[in-house]
Scaffold this motif. Sequence first.
Motif, PDB file in Angstrom:
ATOM      1  N   TRP A  93       0.848  -1.204   0.000  1.00  0.00           N
ATOM      2  CA  TRP A  93       0.000   0.000   0.000  1.00  0.00           C
ATOM      3  C   TRP A  93       0.879   1.248   0.000  1.00  0.00           C
ATOM      4  N   GLY A  94       1.927   1.236   0.834  1.00  0.00           N
ATOM      5  CA  GLY A  94       2.848   2.365   0.871  1.00  0.00           C
ATOM      6  C   GLY A  94       3.625   2.523  -0.418  1.00  0.00           C
ATOM      7  N   LEU A  95       4.105   1.397  -0.986  1.00  0.00           N
ATOM      8  CA  LEU A  95       4.861   1.473  -2.235  1.00  0.00           C
ATOM      9  C   LEU A  95       3.997   1.977  -3.392  1.00  0.00           C
ATOM     10  N   LEU A  96       2.725   1.586  -3.405  1.00  0.00           N
ATOM     11  CA  LEU A  96       1.832   2.096  -4.443  1.00  0.00           C
ATOM     12  C   LEU A  96       1.727   3.608  -4.349  1.00  0.00           C
ATOM     13  N   GLY A  97       1.594   4.115  -3.122  1.00  0.00           N
ATOM     14  CA  GLY A  97       1.549   5.566  -2.933  1.00  0.00           C
ATOM     15  C   GLY A  97       2.829   6.242  -3.379  1.00  0.00           C
ATOM     16  N   VAL A  98       3.973   5.618  -3.078  1.00  0.00           N
ATOM     17  CA  VAL A  98       5.261   6.194  -3.467  1.00  0.00           C
ATOM     18  C   VAL A  98       5.393   6.250  -4.985  1.00  0.00           C
ATOM     19  N   LEU A  99       4.998   5.186  -5.676  1.00  0.00           N
ATOM     20  CA  LEU A  99       5.117   5.150  -7.130  1.00  0.00           C
ATOM     21  C   LEU A  99       4.194   6.168  -7.793  1.00  0.00           C
ATOM     22  N   LEU A 100       2.957   6.274  -7.317  1.00  0.00           N
ATOM     23  CA  LEU A 100       2.032   7.251  -7.893  1.00  0.00           C
ATOM     24  C   LEU A 100       2.501   8.679  -7.594  1.00  0.00           C
ATOM     25  N   LEU A 101       3.048   8.888  -6.392  1.00  0.00           N
ATOM     26  CA  LEU A 101       3.587  10.209  -6.056  1.00  0.00           C
ATOM     27  C   LEU A 101       4.793  10.525  -6.928  1.00  0.00           C
ATOM     28  N   ALA A 102       5.664   9.543  -7.150  1.00  0.00           N
ATOM     29  CA  ALA A 102       6.837   9.773  -7.993  1.00  0.00           C
ATOM     30  C   ALA A 102       6.416  10.173  -9.399  1.00  0.00           C
ATOM     31  N   TYR A 103       5.362   9.534  -9.915  1.00  0.00           N
ATOM     32  CA  TYR A 103       4.886   9.924 -11.242  1.00  0.00           C
ATOM     33  C   TYR A 103       4.342  11.345 -11.235  1.00  0.00           C
ATOM     34  N   ALA A 104       3.552  11.679 -10.209  1.00  0.00           N
ATOM     35  CA  ALA A 104       2.974  13.028 -10.133  1.00  0.00           C
ATOM     36  C   ALA A 104       4.057  14.095 -10.084  1.00  0.00           C
ATOM     37  N   VAL A 105       5.136  13.806  -9.364  1.00  0.00           N
ATOM     38  CA  VAL A 105       6.224  14.786  -9.241  1.00  0.00           C
ATOM     39  C   VAL A 105       7.072  14.824 -10.505  1.00  0.00           C
ATOM     40  N   MET A 106       7.464  13.644 -11.009  1.00  0.00           N
ATOM     41  CA  MET A 106       8.426  13.589 -12.099  1.00  0.00           C
ATOM     42  C   MET A 106       7.801  13.960 -13.441  1.00  0.00           C
ATOM     43  N   ASP A 107       6.652  13.379 -13.754  1.00  0.00           N
ATOM     44  CA  ASP A 107       6.015  13.732 -15.026  1.00  0.00           C
ATOM     45  C   ASP A 107       5.101  14.932 -14.865  1.00  0.00           C
ATOM     46  N   GLY A 108       4.832  15.313 -13.621  1.00  0.00           N
ATOM     47  CA  GLY A 108       3.944  16.454 -13.391  1.00  0.00           C
ATOM     48  C   GLY A 108       4.460  17.745 -13.978  1.00  0.00           C
ATOM     49  N   PHE A 109       5.782  17.986 -13.872  1.00  0.00           N
ATOM     50  CA  PHE A 109       6.293  19.242 -14.440  1.00  0.00           C
ATOM     51  C   PHE A 109       6.300  19.186 -15.963  1.00  0.00           C
ATOM     52  N   ASP A 110       6.404  17.967 -16.553  1.00  0.00           N
ATOM     53  CA  ASP A 110       6.272  17.851 -18.007  1.00  0.00           C
ATOM     54  C   ASP A 110       4.873  18.298 -18.454  1.00  0.00           C
ATOM     55  N   LEU A 111       3.847  17.787 -17.754  1.00  0.00           N
ATOM     56  CA  LEU A 111       2.475  18.180 -18.075  1.00  0.00           C
ATOM     57  C   LEU A 111       2.279  19.672 -17.840  1.00  0.00           C
ATOM     58  N   GLY A 112       2.857  20.179 -16.763  1.00  0.00           N
ATOM     59  CA  GLY A 112       2.728  21.605 -16.454  1.00  0.00           C
ATOM     60  C   GLY A 112       3.384  22.484 -17.501  1.00  0.00           C
TER      61      GLY A 112
END
Length: 384
Positions: free
Chosen positions: A17-36
């Motif tokens: 459960w924690g690792l799923l949160g970490v992976l989804l958070l990593a995507y939001a942070v890492m690809d988030g600025f690309d989308l932004g």
Amino acid sequence: MILHQMVSYETLRLIWWGLLGVLLLAYAVMDGFDLGVGMLLPFAARTDLERRVAINSVGPVWEGNQVWLILGGGAIFAAWPQLYAVSFSGLYLAMFVILVGLILRPVAFKFRSKRPEAAWRARWDWVLFGSGFVPALIFGVAIGNVLQGVPFRLQDDMRIFYDGSFFGLLNPFALLCGLVSVAMLVMHGAAWLRLKTQGSVAERARRFGSVAALVTVVLYALAGWMLWRYVDGYRITSAIVTEGPSNPLLKTAELQAGAWFANYLARPWLWAVPGAGLAGALLAWLGLRLRREWLTMLASTFSIAGIVLSVGVSMFPFLLPSSVDPRFSLTVWDSSSSHLTLFIMLVSTTIFLPLIIAYTSWVYSVLRGKVDEQAISEERGHAY
């Protein structure tokens, strides 16, 4: 003793459960600025050269950033197969819209500069805007619907039936969550442009990012208030068996007003998680106003972490509630893979995740520094 039994089933479920949160958070942070950056492209960059500067700020890293989306999807598939089955089939059209946006982004990157005409390049610039805006919006809409419950049901043989529609996802609360996602990622994209560019692009990004940071604070606070006042949460009403079989039908659950805030009321220190979302956005606004590049980037990342993780903290132990019948809801305790599967995956993750982090860190270290506008104008040293 069999090796995997050294770690209890309950512990492995919590770890994943924690690792799923970490992976989804990593995507939001890492690809988030690309989308932004894509959403900011028509506004923060006015000339063709400025837009090439903005594009090349993410050009060398956007492909690697999408690895985290693949890892997140793979983790759902392997660790939470029922969650994968319900979400990727029931929300198929929403997922398809997101994928279309993500697929169009590399197409726009590759084709934009194939012809010199201004109209041709302008059209691809708006495609890049759409490929940032649409996934950002739909990701937030999906989260809003998860918080309200998704219309799926399970038969006794665990067959899944989805009773919703794509347009049913576009309800007011879900759209508000979508706008939170858009504002948050525009803020993050502006922080990245401040870090990687200079001159007019960086200055315009500062102005748009300042507005986006304040909008993030207002919309996130509004979404939290609406969640408290108008969105019923879910709670388990039967005995909670943390090491039982993965069968959601063995429990009972019910809707309850304010249930999504029960974890915060039971453990007040958890308020630090949504507090980080608000404080990070305010600190990003301050960093943009003071022209502190690293402060802005770190604060924006901090804000995304608080906002994304607050959803998981609010819902625990639920992963995907059912609005048809609460007992069909999927939780951490009754929708995971087997004990042995979770253990084998944990061993593999322990080996490969540090390698991915090390490689990604090395790439960003090599590519550090600002995009050189002169090098782009002279057609040397940049991809797009």
